[in-house]
Design a protein around this motif. Structure first.
Motif, PDB file in Angstrom:
ATOM      1  N   GLU A  28      15.460   3.419  10.749  1.00  0.00           N
ATOM      2  CA  GLU A  28      15.558   2.034  10.265  1.00  0.00           C
ATOM      3  C   GLU A  28      14.350   1.214  10.715  1.00  0.00           C
ATOM      4  OE1 GLU A  28      19.202   4.157  10.477  1.00  0.00           O
ATOM      5  OE2 GLU A  28      18.018   3.504  12.207  1.00  0.00           O
ATOM      6  N   GLY A  29      13.895   1.455  11.934  1.00  0.00           N
ATOM      7  CA  GLY A  29      12.719   0.757  12.450  1.00  0.00           C
ATOM      8  C   GLY A  29      11.462   1.133  11.678  1.00  0.00           C
ATOM      9  N   ILE A  30      11.322   2.410  11.358  1.00  0.00           N
ATOM     10  CA  ILE A  30      10.170   2.866  10.576  1.00  0.00           C
ATOM     11  C   ILE A  30      10.183   2.203   9.206  1.00  0.00           C
ATOM     12  CG2 ILE A  30       9.175   4.870   9.402  1.00  0.00           C
ATOM     13  CD1 ILE A  30      10.081   6.518  11.894  1.00  0.00           C
ATOM     14  N   ASP A  31      11.344   2.171   8.562  1.00  0.00           N
ATOM     15  CA  ASP A  31      11.447   1.514   7.257  1.00  0.00           C
ATOM     16  C   ASP A  31      11.064   0.043   7.351  1.00  0.00           C
ATOM     17  OD1 ASP A  31      12.270   3.927   6.202  1.00  0.00           O
ATOM     18  OD2 ASP A  31      14.334   3.276   5.797  1.00  0.00           O
ATOM     19  N   ALA A  32      11.548  -0.645   8.380  1.00  0.00           N
ATOM     20  CA  ALA A  32      11.238  -2.068   8.552  1.00  0.00           C
ATOM     21  C   ALA A  32       9.746  -2.269   8.814  1.00  0.00           C
ATOM     22  CB  ALA A  32      12.070  -2.655   9.700  1.00  0.00           C
ATOM     23  N   LEU A  33       9.155  -1.375   9.592  1.00  0.00           N
ATOM     24  CA  LEU A  33       7.734  -1.480   9.900  1.00  0.00           C
ATOM     25  C   LEU A  33       6.894  -1.354   8.632  1.00  0.00           C
ATOM     26  CD1 LEU A  33       5.731  -1.766  12.270  1.00  0.00           C
ATOM     27  CD2 LEU A  33       5.676   0.740  12.367  1.00  0.00           C
ATOM     28  N   LEU A  34       7.271  -0.437   7.744  1.00  0.00           N
ATOM     29  CA  LEU A  34       6.496  -0.241   6.520  1.00  0.00           C
ATOM     30  C   LEU A  34       6.736  -1.333   5.483  1.00  0.00           C
ATOM     31  CD1 LEU A  34       6.445   3.615   6.041  1.00  0.00           C
ATOM     32  CD2 LEU A  34       4.668   2.124   6.909  1.00  0.00           C
ATOM     33  N   GLU A  35       7.682  -2.214   5.719  1.00  0.00           N
ATOM     34  CA  GLU A  35       7.857  -3.382   4.854  1.00  0.00           C
ATOM     35  C   GLU A  35       6.787  -4.436   5.128  1.00  0.00           C
ATOM     36  OE1 GLU A  35       9.749  -4.085   2.268  1.00  0.00           O
ATOM     37  OE2 GLU A  35      10.882  -2.221   2.301  1.00  0.00           O
ATOM     38  N   ILE A  36       6.037  -4.273   6.206  1.00  0.00           N
ATOM     39  CA  ILE A  36       4.939  -5.194   6.530  1.00  0.00           C
ATOM     40  C   ILE A  36       3.701  -4.676   5.790  1.00  0.00           C
ATOM     41  CG2 ILE A  36       3.515  -6.156   8.381  1.00  0.00           C
ATOM     42  CD1 ILE A  36       5.944  -5.579  10.272  1.00  0.00           C
ATOM     43  N   TRP A  37       3.221  -5.452   4.830  1.00  0.00           N
ATOM     44  CA  TRP A  37       2.174  -4.997   3.920  1.00  0.00           C
ATOM     45  C   TRP A  37       0.952  -4.402   4.624  1.00  0.00           C
ATOM     46  CZ3 TRP A  37       1.317  -3.259  -0.644  1.00  0.00           C
ATOM     47  CH2 TRP A  37       0.021  -3.219  -1.147  1.00  0.00           C
ATOM     48  N   PRO A  38       0.329  -5.069   5.604  1.00  0.00           N
ATOM     49  CA  PRO A  38      -0.872  -4.464   6.215  1.00  0.00           C
ATOM     50  C   PRO A  38      -0.570  -3.139   6.926  1.00  0.00           C
ATOM     51  CG  PRO A  38      -0.713  -6.785   6.812  1.00  0.00           C
ATOM     52  CD  PRO A  38       0.572  -6.422   6.122  1.00  0.00           C
ATOM     53  N   VAL A  39       0.630  -3.006   7.471  1.00  0.00           N
ATOM     54  CA  VAL A  39       1.011  -1.753   8.133  1.00  0.00           C
ATOM     55  C   VAL A  39       1.184  -0.658   7.084  1.00  0.00           C
ATOM     56  CG1 VAL A  39       2.763  -0.617   9.548  1.00  0.00           C
ATOM     57  CG2 VAL A  39       2.058  -2.963  10.077  1.00  0.00           C
ATOM     58  N   PHE A  40       1.854  -0.980   5.982  1.00  0.00           N
ATOM     59  CA  PHE A  40       2.016  -0.023   4.884  1.00  0.00           C
ATOM     60  C   PHE A  40       0.659   0.463   4.391  1.00  0.00           C
ATOM     61  CE2 PHE A  40       1.913   0.529   0.253  1.00  0.00           C
ATOM     62  CZ  PHE A  40       2.775   1.605   0.101  1.00  0.00           C
ATOM     63  N   GLU A  41      -0.253  -0.463   4.120  1.00  0.00           N
ATOM     64  CA  GLU A  41      -1.583  -0.106   3.616  1.00  0.00           C
ATOM     65  C   GLU A  41      -2.338   0.764   4.614  1.00  0.00           C
ATOM     66  OE1 GLU A  41      -3.631  -0.799   0.693  1.00  0.00           O
ATOM     67  OE2 GLU A  41      -1.572  -0.856  -0.005  1.00  0.00           O
ATOM     68  N   ALA A  42      -2.285   0.413   5.893  1.00  0.00           N
ATOM     69  CA  ALA A  42      -2.993   1.196   6.912  1.00  0.00           C
ATOM     70  C   ALA A  42      -2.404   2.596   7.027  1.00  0.00           C
ATOM     71  CB  ALA A  42      -2.940   0.472   8.261  1.00  0.00           C
ATOM     72  N   PHE A  43      -1.080   2.708   6.964  1.00  0.00           N
ATOM     73  CA  PHE A  43      -0.437   4.020   7.036  1.00  0.00           C
ATOM     74  C   PHE A  43      -0.839   4.866   5.825  1.00  0.00           C
ATOM     75  CE2 PHE A  43       3.144   6.933   6.227  1.00  0.00           C
ATOM     76  CZ  PHE A  43       3.147   7.622   7.431  1.00  0.00           C
ATOM     77  N   GLN A  44      -0.828   4.260   4.647  1.00  0.00           N
ATOM     78  CA  GLN A  44      -1.216   4.979   3.438  1.00  0.00           C
ATOM     79  C   GLN A  44      -2.663   5.467   3.534  1.00  0.00           C
ATOM     80  OE1 GLN A  44       1.542   5.865   1.886  1.00  0.00           O
ATOM     81  NE2 GLN A  44       1.053   5.052  -0.107  1.00  0.00           N
ATOM     82  N   THR A  45      -3.546   4.606   4.014  1.00  0.00           N
ATOM     83  CA  THR A  45      -4.968   4.935   4.081  1.00  0.00           C
ATOM     84  C   THR A  45      -5.271   5.958   5.169  1.00  0.00           C
ATOM     85  OG1 THR A  45      -5.515   2.723   3.291  1.00  0.00           O
ATOM     86  CG2 THR A  45      -7.270   3.947   4.386  1.00  0.00           C
ATOM     87  N   GLN A  46      -4.735   5.735   6.357  1.00  0.00           N
ATOM     88  CA  GLN A  46      -5.108   6.571   7.495  1.00  0.00           C
ATOM     89  C   GLN A  46      -4.342   7.883   7.576  1.00  0.00           C
ATOM     90  OE1 GLN A  46      -5.505   4.656  11.324  1.00  0.00           O
ATOM     91  NE2 GLN A  46      -5.791   2.679  10.332  1.00  0.00           N
ATOM     92  N   TYR A  47      -3.167   7.944   6.986  1.00  0.00           N
ATOM     93  CA  TYR A  47      -2.362   9.159   7.127  1.00  0.00           C
ATOM     94  C   TYR A  47      -2.143   9.865   5.785  1.00  0.00           C
ATOM     95  CZ  TYR A  47       1.304  12.305   8.720  1.00  0.00           C
ATOM     96  OH  TYR A  47       2.044  13.426   9.017  1.00  0.00           O
ATOM     97  N   VAL A  48      -1.510   9.192   4.849  1.00  0.00           N
ATOM     98  CA  VAL A  48      -1.134   9.831   3.590  1.00  0.00           C
ATOM     99  C   VAL A  48      -2.364  10.158   2.743  1.00  0.00           C
ATOM    100  CG1 VAL A  48       0.202   9.582   1.469  1.00  0.00           C
ATOM    101  CG2 VAL A  48       1.121   8.725   3.633  1.00  0.00           C
TER     102      VAL A  48
END
Length: 145
Positions: A84-104
């Motif tokens: 649930e915490g991971i899902d909430a964290l990825l609802e934050i746009w800059p965090v989502f974008e950084a995760f997509q760019t740096q990992y996925v």
């Protein structure tokens, strides 16, 4: 050339000032498991690309994130990693974008490289043959001093 990293060692990603995620390697098994995530399967027929991208990112992160630093509740208490915490964290746009760019995206770049095609000789690409004759330049003239 493909460079293989055979260590499978988790690594820290710095996603925002003070926010770090410890993630396992992005493997085929992880991606296959993420694609079969119940949240992905529960998306309605014809869901938007944006909804699919967010659901997929969350599914990948729930499997990849092993630990984090810099995540707390409203009172500043450090929170443990939870789905649930991971899902909430990825609802934050800059965090989502950084995760997509740096990992996925690192995994998708390799996937895209294998799908490369040669430039089309009949299209507007870098590999197209020139069909126009070179322009004739005027004869040089002497410059007056």
């Amino acid at each position: 050339m493909i460079r293989l990293n055979l260590t499978a060692t988790p690594e820290w990603l710095d996603l925002a000032p003070g926010l770090r995620l410890l993630v396992g390697p992005l493997t085929t098994a992880l991606m296959v498991a993420a694609r079969a995530d119940p949240a992905i399967e529960a998306l309605p027929e014809g869901a938007s690309q944006e909804a699919l991208a967010l659901a997929m990112a969350k599914a990948v992160a729930r499997r990849a994130v092993l630990d984090w630093a810099g995540v707390g509740d409203d009172a500043g208490n450090i929170l443990p990693v939870t789905p649930e915490g991971i899902d909430a964290l990825l609802e934050i746009w800059p965090v989502f974008e950084a995760f997509q760019t740096q990992y996925v995206a690192r995994g998708l770049i390799l996937d895209a490289e294998k799908n490369a095609s040669a430039p089309s000789p009949t299209g507007p690409s870098a590999g197209a043959n020139a069909i126009a004759r070179p322009a004739k330049l005027p004869a040089p003239t002497a410059r007056p001093d």
